[in-house]
Motif scaffolding. Structure first.
Motif, PDB file in Angstrom:
ATOM      1  N   UNK A  46       2.741  10.712  19.761  1.00 14.97           N
ATOM      2  CA  UNK A  46       3.582  11.034  18.659  1.00 14.97           C
ATOM      3  C   UNK A  46       3.604  12.544  17.958  1.00 14.97           C
ATOM      4  N   UNK A  47       4.465  13.122  18.833  1.00 18.37           N
ATOM      5  CA  UNK A  47       4.712  14.722  18.628  1.00 18.37           C
ATOM      6  C   UNK A  47       6.045  14.702  19.068  1.00 18.37           C
ATOM      7  N   UNK A  48       6.712  15.346  17.987  1.00 22.69           N
ATOM      8  CA  UNK A  48       8.146  15.732  18.448  1.00 22.69           C
ATOM      9  C   UNK A  48       8.284  17.075  19.292  1.00 22.69           C
ATOM     10  N   UNK A  49       9.223  16.907  20.654  1.00 17.83           N
ATOM     11  CA  UNK A  49       9.239  18.037  21.232  1.00 17.83           C
ATOM     12  C   UNK A  49       9.858  19.357  20.575  1.00 17.83           C
ATOM     13  N   UNK A  50      10.500  18.985  19.308  1.00 18.02           N
ATOM     14  CA  UNK A  50      11.233  20.110  18.633  1.00 18.02           C
ATOM     15  C   UNK A  50      10.152  21.185  18.210  1.00 18.02           C
ATOM     16  N   UNK A  51       9.094  20.703  17.170  1.00 19.00           N
ATOM     17  CA  UNK A  51       7.975  21.719  16.724  1.00 19.00           C
ATOM     18  C   UNK A  51       6.732  21.139  16.740  1.00 19.00           C
ATOM     19  N   UNK A  52       6.595  19.687  17.528  1.00 16.63           N
ATOM     20  CA  UNK A  52       5.202  19.137  17.614  1.00 16.63           C
ATOM     21  C   UNK A  52       4.833  18.419  16.296  1.00 16.63           C
ATOM     22  N   UNK A  53       5.489  18.174  15.574  1.00 21.28           N
ATOM     23  CA  UNK A  53       5.020  17.464  14.278  1.00 21.28           C
ATOM     24  C   UNK A  53       5.056  15.937  14.703  1.00 21.28           C
ATOM     25  N   UNK A  54       4.243  15.043  14.081  1.00 25.45           N
ATOM     26  CA  UNK A  54       4.306  13.459  14.130  1.00 25.45           C
ATOM     27  C   UNK A  54       5.788  13.111  13.971  1.00 25.45           C
ATOM     28  N   UNK A  55       6.146  12.123  14.389  1.00 24.58           N
ATOM     29  CA  UNK A  55       7.629  11.406  14.086  1.00 24.58           C
ATOM     30  C   UNK A  55       7.609  10.758  12.852  1.00 24.58           C
ATOM     31  N   UNK A  56       6.720  10.177  12.367  1.00 26.07           N
ATOM     32  CA  UNK A  56       6.825   9.260  11.225  1.00 26.07           C
ATOM     33  C   UNK A  56       6.277  10.212   9.930  1.00 26.07           C
ATOM     34  N   UNK A  57       7.115   9.839   8.959  1.00 25.08           N
ATOM     35  CA  UNK A  57       6.943  10.290   7.585  1.00 25.08           C
ATOM     36  C   UNK A  57       6.017   9.412   6.830  1.00 25.08           C
ATOM     37  N   UNK A  58       6.299   7.992   7.109  1.00 26.24           N
ATOM     38  CA  UNK A  58       5.535   6.969   6.557  1.00 26.24           C
ATOM     39  C   UNK A  58       4.976   6.325   7.635  1.00 26.24           C
ATOM     40  N   UNK A  59       3.689   6.195   7.708  1.00 22.20           N
ATOM     41  CA  UNK A  59       2.984   5.386   8.598  1.00 22.20           C
ATOM     42  C   UNK A  59       3.684   4.123   9.496  1.00 22.20           C
ATOM     43  N   UNK A  60       3.768   4.105  10.393  1.00 26.16           N
ATOM     44  CA  UNK A  60       4.267   3.324  11.506  1.00 26.16           C
ATOM     45  C   UNK A  60       6.038   3.291  11.130  1.00 26.16           C
ATOM     46  N   UNK A  61       6.647   4.005  10.591  1.00 29.27           N
ATOM     47  CA  UNK A  61       8.218   4.088  10.476  1.00 29.27           C
ATOM     48  C   UNK A  61       8.655   4.926  11.456  1.00 29.27           C
ATOM     49  N   UNK A  62       8.989   4.458  12.647  1.00 32.57           N
ATOM     50  CA  UNK A  62       9.323   5.186  13.706  1.00 32.57           C
ATOM     51  C   UNK A  62      10.787   4.826  14.470  1.00 32.57           C
ATOM     52  N   UNK A  63      11.319   3.706  13.688  1.00 33.85           N
ATOM     53  CA  UNK A  63      12.638   3.628  14.365  1.00 33.85           C
ATOM     54  C   UNK A  63      13.795   3.575  13.068  1.00 33.85           C
ATOM     55  N   UNK A  64      14.976   3.629  13.677  1.00 30.68           N
ATOM     56  CA  UNK A  64      16.155   3.711  13.008  1.00 30.68           C
ATOM     57  C   UNK A  64      16.442   2.298  12.337  1.00 30.68           C
ATOM     58  N   UNK A  65      17.028   2.544  11.174  1.00 36.36           N
ATOM     59  CA  UNK A  65      17.227   1.192  10.426  1.00 36.36           C
ATOM     60  C   UNK A  65      17.506  -0.053  11.401  1.00 36.36           C
ATOM     61  N   UNK A  66      18.371   0.025  12.274  1.00 38.90           N
ATOM     62  CA  UNK A  66      18.859  -1.241  13.132  1.00 38.90           C
ATOM     63  C   UNK A  66      17.862  -1.157  14.269  1.00 38.90           C
ATOM     64  N   UNK A  67      16.719  -0.359  14.280  1.00 38.82           N
ATOM     65  CA  UNK A  67      15.960  -0.631  15.523  1.00 38.82           C
ATOM     66  C   UNK A  67      16.170  -0.199  17.073  1.00 38.82           C
TER      67      UNK A  67
END
Ligand code: FES
Length: 116
Positions: A46-67
């Motif tokens: 869970x680390x974005x290759x851009x600057x290494x931050x976790x991908x989720x802003x809200x816990x467990x929210x990783x996917x686009x709206x359509x999944x």
């Protein structure tokens, strides 16, 4: 060097088509994310290759709206679920770091290398 298996959760605890965050290996501050597609589970750091931050802003929210893909909440990079490749965004062409897993008797295990 040997492989250690660490149980993440049961397959049925991950909703089909959904994603969930987990802690990383002991001592690591980088977590993991798991995406389930049927009987297949993809796990990435869970680390974005851009600057290494976790991908989720809200816990467990990783996917686009359509999944259909994984999204980084920080700057909106879009990643393919199947291989973590960044299709769009500031780290286009980079990929999420895949984590090896095994599924045994309905339990998802991550394979952690024990160095030393
Ligand atoms: S930190 Fe993920 S797109 Fe910038």
């Amino acid at each position: 060097m040997s492989d250690n298996l660490r149980a993440l959760c049961r397959l049925e605890e991950l909703p089909d088509g959904g994603a969930k965050g987990f802690e990383g290996p002991p001592g690591s501050f980088i977590g993991l994310l798991a995406v389930r597609q049927g009987d297949t589970v993809h796990v990435y750091q869970n680390a974005c290759p851009h600057i290494g931050t976790p991908l989720d802003w809200v816990p467990d929210r990783f996917l686009s709206a359509d999944g259909s893909h994984i999204i980084c909440a920080t700057h909106g990079a879009e990643f393919r679920i199947s291989d973590g490749f960044c299709m769009r965004g500031p780290c286009q062409g980079d990929s999420l770091e895949r984590v090896l897993i095994r599924i045994n008797e309905g339990v998802i295990y991550v394979v952690e290398n024990d160095v030393g």
